[in-house]
Design a protein around this motif. Sequence first.
Motif, PDB file in Angstrom:
ATOM      1  N   PHE A  77      48.630  29.761  25.838  1.00  0.00           N
ATOM      2  CA  PHE A  77      49.187  28.430  25.605  1.00  0.00           C
ATOM      3  C   PHE A  77      50.098  28.498  24.385  1.00  0.00           C
ATOM      4  O   PHE A  77      49.648  28.788  23.285  1.00  0.00           O
ATOM      5  N   PHE A  78      51.391  28.284  24.590  1.00  0.00           N
ATOM      6  CA  PHE A  78      52.341  28.315  23.483  1.00  0.00           C
ATOM      7  C   PHE A  78      52.443  26.934  22.841  1.00  0.00           C
ATOM      8  O   PHE A  78      52.531  25.912  23.534  1.00  0.00           O
ATOM      9  N   ALA A  98      48.077  23.460  18.533  1.00  0.00           N
ATOM     10  CA  ALA A  98      47.101  24.445  19.001  1.00  0.00           C
ATOM     11  C   ALA A  98      45.694  23.857  19.022  1.00  0.00           C
ATOM     12  O   ALA A  98      44.940  24.031  19.984  1.00  0.00           O
ATOM     13  N   ASN A  99      45.340  23.125  17.956  1.00  0.00           N
ATOM     14  CA  ASN A  99      44.020  22.503  17.901  1.00  0.00           C
ATOM     15  C   ASN A  99      43.885  21.400  18.945  1.00  0.00           C
ATOM     16  O   ASN A  99      42.842  21.262  19.592  1.00  0.00           O
ATOM     17  N   GLU A 100      44.941  20.609  19.107  1.00  0.00           N
ATOM     18  CA  GLU A 100      44.900  19.550  20.118  1.00  0.00           C
ATOM     19  C   GLU A 100      44.703  20.150  21.510  1.00  0.00           C
ATOM     20  O   GLU A 100      43.904  19.652  22.316  1.00  0.00           O
ATOM     21  N   VAL A 108      38.513  22.216  25.975  1.00  0.00           N
ATOM     22  CA  VAL A 108      37.054  22.095  25.883  1.00  0.00           C
ATOM     23  C   VAL A 108      36.576  20.858  26.622  1.00  0.00           C
ATOM     24  O   VAL A 108      35.568  20.892  27.341  1.00  0.00           O
ATOM     25  N   ARG A 109      37.282  19.748  26.476  1.00  0.00           N
ATOM     26  CA  ARG A 109      36.885  18.515  27.155  1.00  0.00           C
ATOM     27  C   ARG A 109      36.966  18.678  28.669  1.00  0.00           C
ATOM     28  O   ARG A 109      36.072  18.253  29.411  1.00  0.00           O
TER      29      ARG A 109
END
Length: 206
Positions: A167-168, A175-177, A183-184
């Motif tokens: 994922f770029f 990146a955190n978003e 994860v969700r």
Amino acid sequence: MNSTNRAVLRTAARPRLVSQAAPTARHNSTKTPCTAYTQVTHPDAPAESLPPTSTKHILNTYARPPFIATHGKGSWLYTTSSRKYLDFTAGIGVNALGHGDAEFARVMGEQAAKISHTSNVFHNEWAGKLASLIVGLTKREGGLGWAPGSGDVETAGVEGPSGAKVFFSNSGTEANEGAFKFVRKIAKERWAESTGKPWDQSPKTR
């Protein structure tokens, strides 16, 4: 004298060890920023005058040393007074390619003359190749749980599913978003598998 009194006397007579070291100076974040690192380390260097634009319209979030970097070569930075400094910051995590690299400048110039930026909503000729290289190197070095040497950099992502995708993003915030959303999504899918209900009904952070 009973045993209790003797114990008290022994305790009182025992010498106490008290540190004579000076207390450690601690920076109070609620006060002015620490500017100790801006102190002059080369007093023989000629003073450099900062133009008004350097401070007038730039938010003072950094205590910058009072010199202006004009160019660099390799790991060295040069200022307006021709003083050179060894650069240990590497762009503060942006890159560690050094300054003034001729090959880097040539490739960047050629690419900028064609396309300088496109959104992730479009394909381009380099993103897929870079993603394959990252996956191949990760597998070869034993990252993400793979055994070291299990990947081929040259054929990564070409010979069928690799079990990893890239994922770029443009920043650590993106990146955190993206990580939170992945994860969700996985949590909802696993919840749906375990309950037999549609995943969009999952209470896992809608």
